[in-house]
Motif scaffolding. Structure first.
Motif, mmCIF file in Angstrom:
data_model
loop_
_atom_site.group_PDB
_atom_site.id
_atom_site.type_symbol
_atom_site.label_atom_id
_atom_site.label_comp_id
_atom_site.label_asym_id
_atom_site.label_seq_id
_atom_site.Cartn_x
_atom_site.Cartn_y
_atom_site.Cartn_z
ATOM 1 N N ASN A 1 -23.633 15.739 -12.017
ATOM 2 C CA ASN A 1 -24.904 14.651 -11.814
ATOM 3 C C ASN A 1 -24.441 13.250 -11.411
ATOM 4 O OD1 ASN A 1 -27.256 16.140 -13.528
ATOM 5 N ND2 ASN A 1 -25.304 16.790 -14.696
ATOM 6 N N SER A 2 -23.095 13.545 -10.696
ATOM 7 C CA SER A 2 -22.502 12.001 -10.234
ATOM 8 C C SER A 2 -22.979 11.597 -8.867
ATOM 9 C CB SER A 2 -21.020 12.294 -10.282
ATOM 10 O OG SER A 2 -20.573 13.265 -9.102
ATOM 11 N N ASN A 3 -24.165 12.240 -8.244
ATOM 12 C CA ASN A 3 -24.814 11.998 -7.116
ATOM 13 C C ASN A 3 -25.920 12.157 -7.241
ATOM 14 O OD1 ASN A 3 -24.739 10.897 -4.500
ATOM 15 N ND2 ASN A 3 -24.664 12.937 -3.657
ATOM 16 N N PRO A 4 -26.801 11.480 -8.122
ATOM 17 C CA PRO A 4 -27.936 11.758 -8.305
ATOM 18 C C PRO A 4 -29.017 11.246 -7.267
ATOM 19 C CG PRO A 4 -27.567 9.932 -9.633
ATOM 20 C CD PRO A 4 -26.277 10.292 -8.969
ATOM 21 N N LEU A 5 -30.244 11.826 -7.096
ATOM 22 C CA LEU A 5 -31.127 11.535 -6.141
ATOM 23 C C LEU A 5 -31.643 10.310 -6.036
ATOM 24 C CD1 LEU A 5 -34.114 13.664 -4.716
ATOM 25 C CD2 LEU A 5 -34.346 11.199 -5.353
ATOM 26 N N GLU A 6 -31.942 9.637 -7.511
ATOM 27 C CA GLU A 6 -32.204 8.357 -7.627
ATOM 28 C C GLU A 6 -30.922 7.286 -8.110
ATOM 29 O OE1 GLU A 6 -35.735 7.960 -10.269
ATOM 30 O OE2 GLU A 6 -36.603 9.693 -9.289
ATOM 31 N N LEU A 7 -30.690 6.636 -7.216
ATOM 32 C CA LEU A 7 -29.613 5.808 -7.300
ATOM 33 C C LEU A 7 -29.680 4.506 -8.123
ATOM 34 C CD1 LEU A 7 -27.513 6.138 -4.056
ATOM 35 C CD2 LEU A 7 -26.909 7.155 -6.366
ATOM 36 N N ASN A 8 -31.067 4.124 -8.341
ATOM 37 C CA ASN A 8 -31.192 2.695 -9.001
ATOM 38 C C ASN A 8 -32.587 3.269 -10.009
ATOM 39 O OD1 ASN A 8 -33.215 2.665 -6.963
ATOM 40 N ND2 ASN A 8 -32.242 0.826 -6.264
#
Length: 265
Positions: free
Chosen positions: A258-265
């Motif tokens: 889960n270290s590159n989620p679609l939502e970054l903020n």
């Protein structure tokens, strides 16, 4: 197989353009393929998942195929007053995307399963699109282009404004036409439409157990806490208690996944 799917979609578009009726009161299911990179340390590794966007009038529901199958099994067992019914948990579908996106009577809601807890929040921030003059070819369609900075990423959307649905996958709405493809600049997340079909009239509702709605900040804290320790609150009857070393390995694996989620903020 892909040619057959796109041929059926092409025939649907032709029929839609020549039909006297709009889509306003009909029910449709649109299938999207999501190709994405979940692990920021392995950006050459992709996952692929199918999603369904159900539309009835102005209401919609967006859900992963595997999540829908898992929820259907759990509901069947619950109706029989036997949650697992002797069915081994390892045989359950294992959805990587546990969220549902609802739009009902103009209210948009994100609902997600975190372990044994279901939480949700009202979607307040929506994409603000910049419509481009360019037209690009996508499969058999001439698509208009729009861009948006949304959820911490820069997105490009291809949409067909000949289809009177201002909707798309996930939270990518508010364009003057149906979104056929949407992706971020790095192509970490790419949604592509692969099929559209008319279905029996199906009212869209949120089940009572999914109405535990909070605000996004509280939800994100709960989600981050779950990713940091996915074993919290898990009853031992569902899965054997693992030794600390194995548990740490699995927790670390969950974080990386889960270290590159679609939502970054």
């Amino acid at each position: 197989m892909k040619k057959i799917i796109w041929l059926s979609l092409f025939l649907f578009i032709i029929n839609f353009h020549t039909a006297p009726n709009k889509l306003d009161n009909d029910s449709y299911r649109i299938t999207y393929l999501l190709k994405y990179k979940p692990d920021s340390t392995k950006l050459n590794i992709y996952n692929e998942d199918l999603f369904y966007l159900y539309i009835t009038g102005t209401d919609s529901r967006f859900v992963a195929e595997k999540k829908m199958k898992k929820d259907s099994l759990l509901n069947a067992f619950a109706k029989n007053n036997n949650l697992f019914g002797g069915f081994a948990m390892e045989n359950f579908p294992k959805p990587r995307n546990e969220y549902l996106i609802y739009s009902i009577k103009g209210v948009d809601t994100h609902i997600e399963t975190l372990g044994l807890t279901t939480l949700g929040y009202s979607i307040v921030e929506k994409p603000k699109w910049i419509l481009k003059k360019q037209v690009v070819k996508y499969e058999k369609f001439n698509c208009h282009v729009a861009t948006s900075e949304y959820l911490g990423r820069k997105w490009i959307a291809l949409y067909d404004n000949d289809i009177s649905l201002t909707i798309g996958p996930y939270k990518f709405t508010n364009l003057p036409g149906l979104v056929l493809k949407v992706y971020d600049e790095q192509e970490d997340y790419v949604f592509s439409m692969v099929k559209i079909e008319k279905i029996d009239h199906t009212p869209i509702t949120i089940r009572e157990k999914f109405k535990n709605v909070t605000d996004r900040n509280i939800f994100m804290k709960a989600k981050n806490d779950f990713i940091s320790n996915p074993y919290v609150g898990r009853p031992s009857g569902i899965r054997k208690v693992e030794n600390p070393v194995r548990q740490k390995e699995n927790t670390d694996r969950c974080k990386k996944a889960n270290s590159n989620p679609l939502e970054l903020n």
